[in-house]
Write a protein that holds these residues in place. Structure first.
Motif, PDB file in Angstrom:
ATOM      1  N   GLU A   1       0.734  -1.342  -0.067  1.00 60.14           N
ATOM      2  CA  GLU A   1       0.119   0.032   0.006  1.00 60.14           C
ATOM      3  C   GLU A   1       0.773   1.148   0.007  1.00 60.14           C
ATOM      4  OE1 GLU A   1      -3.417   0.161  -0.229  1.00 60.14           O
ATOM      5  OE2 GLU A   1      -3.455  -2.135  -0.342  1.00 60.14           O
TER       6      GLU A   1
ATOM      7  N   ASP B   1       0.923   7.082   3.723  1.00 59.19           N
ATOM      8  CA  ASP B   1      -0.056   8.059   3.700  1.00 59.19           C
ATOM      9  C   ASP B   1       0.506   9.281   2.840  1.00 59.19           C
ATOM     10  OD1 ASP B   1      -1.871   6.817   5.121  1.00 59.19           O
ATOM     11  OD2 ASP B   1      -0.992   7.615   7.009  1.00 59.19           O
ATOM     12  N   ARG B   2       1.843   9.823   3.082  1.00 57.84           N
ATOM     13  CA  ARG B   2       2.061  11.027   2.434  1.00 57.84           C
ATOM     14  C   ARG B   2       1.811  10.996   0.728  1.00 57.84           C
ATOM     15  NH1 ARG B   2       6.582   8.158   3.664  1.00 57.84           N
ATOM     16  NH2 ARG B   2       8.054   7.337   1.948  1.00 57.84           N
TER      17      ARG B   2
ATOM     18  N   ALA C   1      -0.451   8.590  -0.544  1.00 57.95           N
ATOM     19  CA  ALA C   1      -2.007   8.320  -0.620  1.00 57.95           C
ATOM     20  C   ALA C   1      -2.772   9.472  -0.604  1.00 57.95           C
ATOM     21  CB  ALA C   1      -2.577   7.384   0.487  1.00 57.95           C
ATOM     22  N   ALA C   2      -2.454  10.448   0.278  1.00 55.29           N
ATOM     23  CA  ALA C   2      -3.207  11.704   0.477  1.00 55.29           C
ATOM     24  C   ALA C   2      -2.794  12.933  -0.533  1.00 55.29           C
ATOM     25  CB  ALA C   2      -2.812  12.196   2.055  1.00 55.29           C
TER      26      ALA C   2
END
Length: 156
Positions: free
Chosen positions: A41, A44-45, A47-48
């Motif tokens: 996956e 976050d850095r 995915a966002a």
């Protein structure tokens, strides 16, 4: 069993190429599916903020990637470690599988090792009998972007 040239590939990529070559065509597709399921996956850095990733337009399904070069892992640019991140939808298992192969075979190698990967490496996974040439072109595009981003971000 298909003979495949692996001497000039990084060790992990060479092992993957040999694994594919040893399988009959239907089982190669199953192994490709396994690589798609194992694609990590996004952190976050990314995915966002998907706009920080580069789209690979050669892929038939939407695929985005980004390369990070760890400047603290080594004093010399060519010895720095490279991290690879990919985004592809779950409903695109072939594209995700290609990304999974490249992630497994190239992630955490050095800049010099990434830049030395032959351009024809995607054709060495014995997949020409299992997927269309157009699909393989997508993997070539991924490798090209990885090498270009690695060179730019490492300033080699």
């Amino acid at each position: 069993m298909t003979a495949v040239e692996t001497a000039d590939l990084p060790q992990a990529l060479a092992e993957i190429a040999r694994d594919f070559a040893e399988l009959p065509v239907p089982e190669r597709l199953q192994l490709l599916l396994e690589f798609s399921e194992e694609l990590p996956e996004l952190p976050d850095r990314y995915a966002a903020a998907p706009e920080r990733m580069e789209q690979v337009h050669e892929c038939q399904s939407p695929l985005f990637l980004v390369v990070e070069v760890d400047e603290e892992s080594a004093p010399e640019p060519g010895d720095r470690r490279v991290s690879l991140y990919f985004s592809a939808p779950p409903e695109a298992p072939t594209t995700r599988g290609f990304a999974g192969i490249l992630h497994e075979g190239l992630d955490q190698l050095t800049v010099d090792e990434i830049l030395a990967v032959p351009e024809d490496a995607p054709y060495r996974f014995s997949l020409a009998d299992a997927v269309s040439p157009l699909r393989l072109r997508g993997m070539v595009g991924m490798l090209s972007r990885i090498k270009r981003q690695t060179a730019l971000k490492s300033r080699v």
